[in-house]
Design a protein around this motif. Structure first.
Motif, PDB file in Angstrom:
ATOM      1  N   ALA A  21      37.789  63.421 -77.645  1.00  0.00           N
ATOM      2  CA  ALA A  21      37.736  63.342 -79.113  1.00  0.00           C
ATOM      3  C   ALA A  21      36.747  64.344 -79.721  1.00  0.00           C
ATOM      4  O   ALA A  21      36.838  64.655 -80.905  1.00  0.00           O
TER       5      ALA A  21
ATOM      6  N   ARG B 206      42.950  75.413 -81.533  1.00  0.00           N
ATOM      7  CA  ARG B 206      42.756  74.004 -81.238  1.00  0.00           C
ATOM      8  C   ARG B 206      41.462  73.478 -81.849  1.00  0.00           C
ATOM      9  O   ARG B 206      40.421  73.437 -81.211  1.00  0.00           O
TER      10      ARG B 206
ATOM     11  N   ARG C 175      26.391  69.037 -78.069  1.00  0.00           N
ATOM     12  CA  ARG C 175      26.208  70.471 -77.758  1.00  0.00           C
ATOM     13  C   ARG C 175      25.877  71.269 -79.013  1.00  0.00           C
ATOM     14  O   ARG C 175      25.071  72.197 -78.984  1.00  0.00           O
TER      15      ARG C 175
HETATM   16  P1  ADP Z   1      34.504  63.887 -75.551  1.00  0.00           P
HETATM   17  O1  ADP Z   1      33.040  64.002 -75.328  1.00  0.00           O
HETATM   18  O2  ADP Z   1      34.862  63.112 -76.767  1.00  0.00           O
HETATM   19  O3  ADP Z   1      35.259  63.390 -74.359  1.00  0.00           O
HETATM   20  P2  ADP Z   1      34.367  66.787 -75.701  1.00  0.00           P
HETATM   21  O4  ADP Z   1      33.540  67.048 -76.885  1.00  0.00           O
HETATM   22  O5  ADP Z   1      33.744  66.943 -74.362  1.00  0.00           O
HETATM   23  O6  ADP Z   1      35.070  65.355 -75.840  1.00  0.00           O
HETATM   24  O7  ADP Z   1      35.625  67.736 -75.727  1.00  0.00           O
HETATM   25  C1  ADP Z   1      36.531  67.789 -76.828  1.00  0.00           C
HETATM   26  C2  ADP Z   1      37.678  68.695 -76.480  1.00  0.00           C
HETATM   27  O8  ADP Z   1      37.198  70.019 -76.328  1.00  0.00           O
HETATM   28  C3  ADP Z   1      38.358  68.336 -75.183  1.00  0.00           C
HETATM   29  O9  ADP Z   1      39.749  68.463 -75.355  1.00  0.00           O
HETATM   30  C4  ADP Z   1      37.848  69.348 -74.216  1.00  0.00           C
HETATM   31  O10 ADP Z   1      38.811  69.631 -73.230  1.00  0.00           O
HETATM   32  C5  ADP Z   1      37.602  70.552 -75.090  1.00  0.00           C
HETATM   33  N1  ADP Z   1      36.502  71.378 -74.574  1.00  0.00           N
HETATM   34  C6  ADP Z   1      35.280  70.951 -74.219  1.00  0.00           C
HETATM   35  N2  ADP Z   1      34.506  71.976 -73.825  1.00  0.00           N
HETATM   36  C7  ADP Z   1      35.257  73.094 -73.949  1.00  0.00           C
HETATM   37  C8  ADP Z   1      35.035  74.493 -73.707  1.00  0.00           C
HETATM   38  N3  ADP Z   1      33.857  74.932 -73.270  1.00  0.00           N
HETATM   39  N4  ADP Z   1      36.067  75.335 -73.942  1.00  0.00           N
HETATM   40  C9  ADP Z   1      37.246  74.892 -74.397  1.00  0.00           C
HETATM   41  N5  ADP Z   1      37.534  73.594 -74.657  1.00  0.00           N
HETATM   42  C10 ADP Z   1      36.545  72.696 -74.430  1.00  0.00           C
END
Ligand code: ADP
Ligand code: ADP
Length: 229
Positions: free
Chosen positions: A41, A17, A48
């Motif tokens: 997104a 993914r 991070r």
């Molecule tokens: P946004 O800030 O745009 O809402 P994120 O960067 O937080 O999106 O997350 C992007 C995608 O990565 C999301 O589908 C989220 O579920 C997934 N995701 C975020 N953190 C993790 C993690 N530690 N492990 C697996 N998937 C993650």
């Protein structure tokens, strides 16, 4: 100082993914770049990566030409200030919370930072002022007040790069407006990345990047993006 470059950055948490599929942008000192896109997104993932909580699997991120993988996390934390979505304060005094990370700051500097964050009047109005305890047994601060304490802390710390993570989302519109004004003052002269869900909160950004399904699908100023629909 504080030029941030993302060069074809690719990232996944899970190999099946992909989250970022080749993201490139440049942010110069003094510029505000907004990253807008739907929930999920990958916007927070970008912040991070900047703190090196994770490493990209492709491309590179540089600050002033240096790959951040060659920089210690401690120096990244010194270079990047973050005003998060939900500010959690320490159960200590207001002054402690503002001084955190800048213990050498003078009282005058603390007051000046509080003034720029537009929380000085509030602090002077409470019993104990800067010495008032916050948290469970002390003063209960509203979301907007907590955020302004966090903004004052960031002003005092003075990092060249700022990340504002949809900093005003949980606030009523009056408070939101006031905080946006405080943030604009903080952003002056720094490299600022604003992570936002809505285009309406980032009208004044120098460039807006619209992130969707791991790619920047649109970029431009607010008016240009509106014209294109
Ligand atoms: P946004 O800030 O745009 O809402 P994120 O960067 O937080 O999106 O997350 C992007 C995608 O990565 C999301 O589908 C989220 O579920 C997934 N995701 C975020 N953190 C993790 C993690 N530690 N492990 C697996 N998937 C993650
Ligand atoms: P400092 O040592 O610079 O005073 P901390 O060590 O408390 O700061 O935190 C380092 C930085 O990492 C802070 O700016 C904090 O807001 C940021 N940070 C903490 N959690 C996250 C996260 N999940 N995503 C992005 N940044 C974060």
């Amino acid at each position: 100082e504080g030029r941030v470059v993302f060069d074809d950055v690719r990232f996944h948490y899970d190999p099946d993914r992909p989250i970022l599929k080749g993201v490139s942008f440049e942010a110069e000192p003094g510029q505000t770049i907004a990253i807008v896109g739907p929930s999920g997104a990958g916007k927070s993932t970008i912040s991070r990566l900047m703190f090196r909580f994770y490493e990209p699997q492709g491309g590179r991120i540089t600050i002033d030409g240096q790959n951040i993988l060659d920089v210690t996390q401690a120096s990244l934390r010194a270079a990047i200030g973050m005003v998060p979505q939900d500010t959690v304060l320490f159960n200590d005094t207001i002054g402690y919370n503002i001084r955190y990370g800048r213990w050498d700051a003078s009282d005058a500097e603390v007051r000046e930072a509080a003034g720029l964050a537009q929380i000085d009047d509030f602090i002077r109005s409470v019993p104990g002022g800067y010495e008032a305890q916050v948290g469970e047994r002390g003063l209960k601060l509203s979301g907007g007040e907590k955020q302004r304490v966090a903004i004052a802390r960031t002003i005092l710390k003075g990092p060249p790069i700022l990340i504002l993570d949809e900093a005003t989302s949980a606030l009523d519109s009056f408070t939101e407006h006031e905080i946006q004004e405080a943030l604009r003052r903080v952003a002056k002269g720094r490299t600022t990345l604003v992570i936002a869900h809505r285009l309406s909160t980032v009208v004044e950004a120098d460039e807006i990047l619209f992130l969707d399904h791991g790619r920047i699908v649109e970029r431009g100023r607010h008016a240009e993006l509106l014209e294109r629909g």
